[in-house]
Design an enzyme around this catalytic site. Structure first.
Site, short mmCIF file in Angstrom:
data_model
loop_
_atom_site.label_atom_id
_atom_site.label_comp_id
_atom_site.label_asym_id
_atom_site.label_seq_id
_atom_site.Cartn_x
_atom_site.Cartn_y
_atom_site.Cartn_z
CB CYS A 164 -1.04 -0.01 1.13
SG CYS A 164 -2.03 -1.59 1.29
CG HIS A 300 -1.67 4.11 5.62
ND1 HIS A 300 -1.42 3.87 4.41
CD2 HIS A 300 -1.88 2.86 6.36
CE1 HIS A 300 -1.83 2.66 4.06
NE2 HIS A 300 -2.06 2.12 5.09
CG HIS A 336 -6.36 0.79 1.94
ND1 HIS A 336 -5.81 1.26 1.04
CD2 HIS A 336 -5.57 0.02 2.62
CE1 HIS A 336 -4.25 1.19 1.37
NE2 HIS A 336 -4.39 0.22 2.46
#
Length: 407
Positions: A164, A300, A336
């Site tokens: 990610c 994040h 996400h």
């Protein structure tokens, strides 16, 4: 060393497929999360996602290269078209120029194409039933490969894949190549497709949200006490990163200057962040500019029970001797987007800097006690942002922090 700026961007995301749509969603706190019939039919616990809504795919037949393109490559292609237009780049300025490159990747890869090939073999239809284009469609570097071919890029051309943190690393690497004079301009970012074939891997880990299947827009709830996992998403994002004098010489509009970049490793656990790695990462990025005050931090924050808290603790430690910045988690709206989340969140931050507001962290009904008094924005907040920091972290303890300064 050279100064490095951002002169354009393009985006395909769950909250919009262009600058105008994304800006509207960010400003108004609109969720892009929907119910997924495919995930339900596949027997998954989680049945929500941040899918991409494109009305036509005529672009898919644009070129013979399209046969090699997966959805992530298509999203990145559309983003790059937007970015070139936004940066006011002419074809002759970027094509066949060895000083102009591309660094774009995927964090999750494209397992649906592996599955298609394996299903064809197992069904006894034989090897001839397997598409000869699957190898390119399935590889993570297919994005940079396809885009460099379509746009006739002669400079650097490769993909970074770091879960990610992928597109964050792509941006950081591009920044350093330009800073040290190796390239004049780089298209940086990535693409990630949204599919049950990718989602099930995370559902098997029990990492995805499943308690809000009947109320999808409420499922991504960073810092709410009832958060129960992240919501998978995807899309494409490309930013135009350019050497300052190069940008000035062509009278380009400059959104922001990249003034800090750091990448670190936790060296501790495959899936649980240490926190220490994030602290070191933010500190290293800030260290490049002494006496720097960060106005805004795009976390994040993914809506997981453990990860959100560890990042908050890291922020507390990193800013222990400084005034804490305003904080928001745009993944509460977008879900996400895995490897493309880093470039998406840089683009979200650029829009906030340009239009003087901080997008909200939505769906916080009861705030996590550890998040109290952390300047977390829950409603759109009007503020001039001079400097901003964006974090991207990934499995395996990989961390990226990028700092932007309004130009």
């Amino acid at each position: 060393m050279k100064r490095v700026v951002i002169t354009g961007f393009g985006i395909i995301s769950s909250i919009g497929n262009n600058k105008k749509e994304v800006l509207n969603s960010l400003y108004n706190g609109i969720s892009g999360i929907t119910f997924s019939e495919e995930m339900k039919e596949s027997g998954m616990r989680s049945q929500v996602w941040g899918n991409i809504k494109l009305e036509n795919k005529k672009f898919f037949k644009k070129n013979k290269i399209s046969r090699f393109m997966n959805n992530g490559s298509i999203y990145a292609f559309l983003s790059m078209e937007q970015a070139i237009k936004d940066a006011n780049l002419q074809t002759k300025q970027y094509q066949k120029n060895p000083r102009i490159g591309i660094i774009a990747g995927s964090g999750g890869g494209f397992p649906k194409y592996h599955i298609q090939g394996i299903d064809a073999i197992r069904s006894n239809r034989g090897l001839n039933s397997v598409s000869p284009y699957i190898a390119i469609k399935a590889m993570n570097s297919g994005i940079s490969a396809c885009l460099s071919t379509l746009f006739k890029i002669y400079g650097v051309n490769y993909s970074i894949s770091s879960a990610c943190a992928t597109s964050g690393h792509c941006i950081g690497n591009a920044f350093e190549l330009i800073k040290f004079g190796k390239q004049d301009l780089i298209f940086a970012g990535g693409g990630e497709e949204v599919s049950w074939e990718l989602a099930y891997e995370f559902d098997a880990m029990k990492a995805l949200s499943s308690n809000f299947n009947k109320n999808p827009t409420k499922s991504s709830r960073v810092y709410d006490v009832n958060r129960d996992g992240f919501v998978i998403s995807g899309g494409g994002g490309i930013i135009v990163i350019e050497e300052l004098n190069c940008a000035l010489s062509r009278s380009a509009h400059i959104y922001a200057e990249i003034i800090g970049y750091a990448a670190t490793s936790d060296g501790k656990d495959m899936v649980v962040p240490s926190g220490d790695g994030a602290v070191r990462c933010m500190n290293l990025a800030k260290k490049q500019n002494k006496m720097l005050f960060i106005d805004y931090l795009n976390v994040h924050g993914t809506s997981t029970k453990i990860g959100d808290l560890i990042e908050l603790e890291a922020i507390k430690k990193s800013f222990f001797h400084e005034k804490k910045p305003m904080i928001s988690a745009t993944k509460s709206m977008t879900g996400h987007a895995l490897g493309v989340s880093g470039v998406h969140e840089i683009i979200y931050t650029l829009l906030m800097m340009k239009y003087n507001f901080i997008a909200p962290s939505i769906n916080i009904e009861t705030i996590e006690p550890s998040a109290d008094n952390m300047n977390i924005v829950q409603k759109t907040f009007h503020k001039k942002i001079k400097t901003a920091l964006s974090n991207s972290f990934g499995f395996g303890g990989t961390n990226v922090s990028l700092i932007l300064k309004k130009y």
